[in-house]
Scaffold this active site. Structure first.
Site: not given
Length: 379
Positions: A50, A103, A174, A199
């Site tokens: 982690r 978005y 973004d 993406k």
């Protein structure tokens, strides 16, 4: 490494041959814990995955290099990256400006999650004067997408960086739609870049992930602390898939952009299409800014049907190569109705998208086949 060409960095940054085996591809370190050299003595800097994992570290270094930042961080999703950033730079009582066509997932995070934590927000056009007028003393960040999802509006990154910094705020960009190949916000004055690596960076619709890249090392250290403390990290296999996708980002983006131009040419001339939203069109209001700050205009295309919402919905059902589906940026072409799909969470709000809007993620198939598919679907 000394080479700094984008394509070279995508293939080599953070990805030296494995020192033990000579493997030229970063291994998948599918491991949770690491042997230590005595109490408190870390072996090669790893103790628990982690906190850090070698596969994720390679991805983070690659992303840092591609965006030209001081620190890159990989997350389990784009939304995990956004939430970690906001929990790091904001506190109850803070204020953030977001685009008035953000978005849907970003809108939901601010309106229905962070608002309950006491973070105020306003949605404004990504225009420098509108942003300046909306700034408050409590404003900690100006958040922009460029191009926006799904209306493909363009924000002037350099101008907005000046406005944000004048008000004592950070500029967060973004960069998902453009990818670091087409646009590098940090070089234009932004403080932090957000990606859904699901993406274009991943590029094959087979992995979910997110990333942050920042210009300030101290902010990078704070984010790394919260990344570990909050735990929304990318797993090693997801990091490996994303890293593999990044290697071909440049060549894929060239084809995405070229195919999108062919699709736009058809749509702009079709009588059933009311308007085409694409920054590569000279008539697009953000065309000049996009031409200045982007290498090319991207593979995302939105358009409005002349006969309204039902015509848009029916069109989405008639394509054969364009698959009806959410997400974007993969090698395959996708079509969707934002109002009922990706942006349904904004329904009834000031960020609601037009019902006659269709969004395309133009893939890397034969451009002739994609144009023929849209032509038959449009009738």
């Amino acid at each position: 490494m000394s080479a700094d060409g984008f394509e070279t960095l995508a293939i080599h940054a953070g990805q030296e041959p494995d020192p033990t085996t000579g493997a030229v591809v970063v291994p998948i370190y599918q491991v949770s814990t690491y042997a230590q050299d005595g109490v408190g003595g870390l072996r090669s800097g790893y103790e628990y995955s982690r906190s850090a994992n070698p596969t994720r570290s390679a991805l983070e270094e690659c992303l840092r290099a591609l965006e030209g930042g001081a620190r890159g961080l990989a997350f389990a999703s784009g939304m995990a990256a956004e939430d970690t950033l906001m929990r790091t730079i904001a506190r109850p009582g803070s204020h953030v400006l977001i685009p008035d066509d953000a978005y849907g997932g970003t809108f939901r995070l601010f309106a229905r999650v962070l608002a309950e934590w006491g973070v105020a927000w306003d949605a404004v056009p990504a225009d420098p004067e509108a942003v300046r007028a909306a700034m408050r003393s409590e404003t900690v960040a100006v958040w922009v997408e460029t191009p926006t999802n799904p209306l493909l509006n363009i924000a002037d990154i350099a101008a907005l960086a000046g406005v944000a910094h004048d008000g004592g705020a950070l500029l967060v960009v973004d960069n998902t739609f453009a990818s670091p190949y087409l646009q590098q916000p940090l070089a234009l004055g932004a403080d932090a870049v957000v990606h859904s690596t699901t993406k274009y960076i991943g590029g094959h619709s087979d992995v979910v992930g997110g990333a942050l890249v920042v210009a300030d090392p101290e902010l990078g250290d704070r984010l790394a602390y919260h990344q570990n403390a909050m735990g929304g990290v990318a797993g090693p296999f997801d990091a490996w898939l994303t890293l593999r996708g990044a290697k071909t980002l440049a060549v894929r983006m060239d084809r995405h952009c070229a195919n999108a131009e062919q699709v736009v040419r058809l749509l702009a001339e079709h009588p059933k299409v009311g308007s085409v939203l694409y920054p590569g069109l000279p008539g697009h209001p953000g065309h000049d800014v996009a031409a200045k700050q982007m290498r090319a205009f991207g593979g995302m295309v939105s358009f409005r049907m002349r006969d309204g919402e039902q015509a848009a919905v029916e069109l989405c059902a008639r394509t054969r190569l364009f698959t009806l589906g959410e997400s974007l940026g993969g090698v395959e072409s996708l079509i969707e109705h934002p109002g009922r799909m990706t942006h349904a969470s904004a329904a009834g709000s000031p960020l609601e998208v037009p019902g006659d809007l269709v969004r395309l993620s133009v893939g890397i198939e034969s451009a002739d086949d994609l144009v023929a598919d849209l032509r038959q679907a449009l009738g």
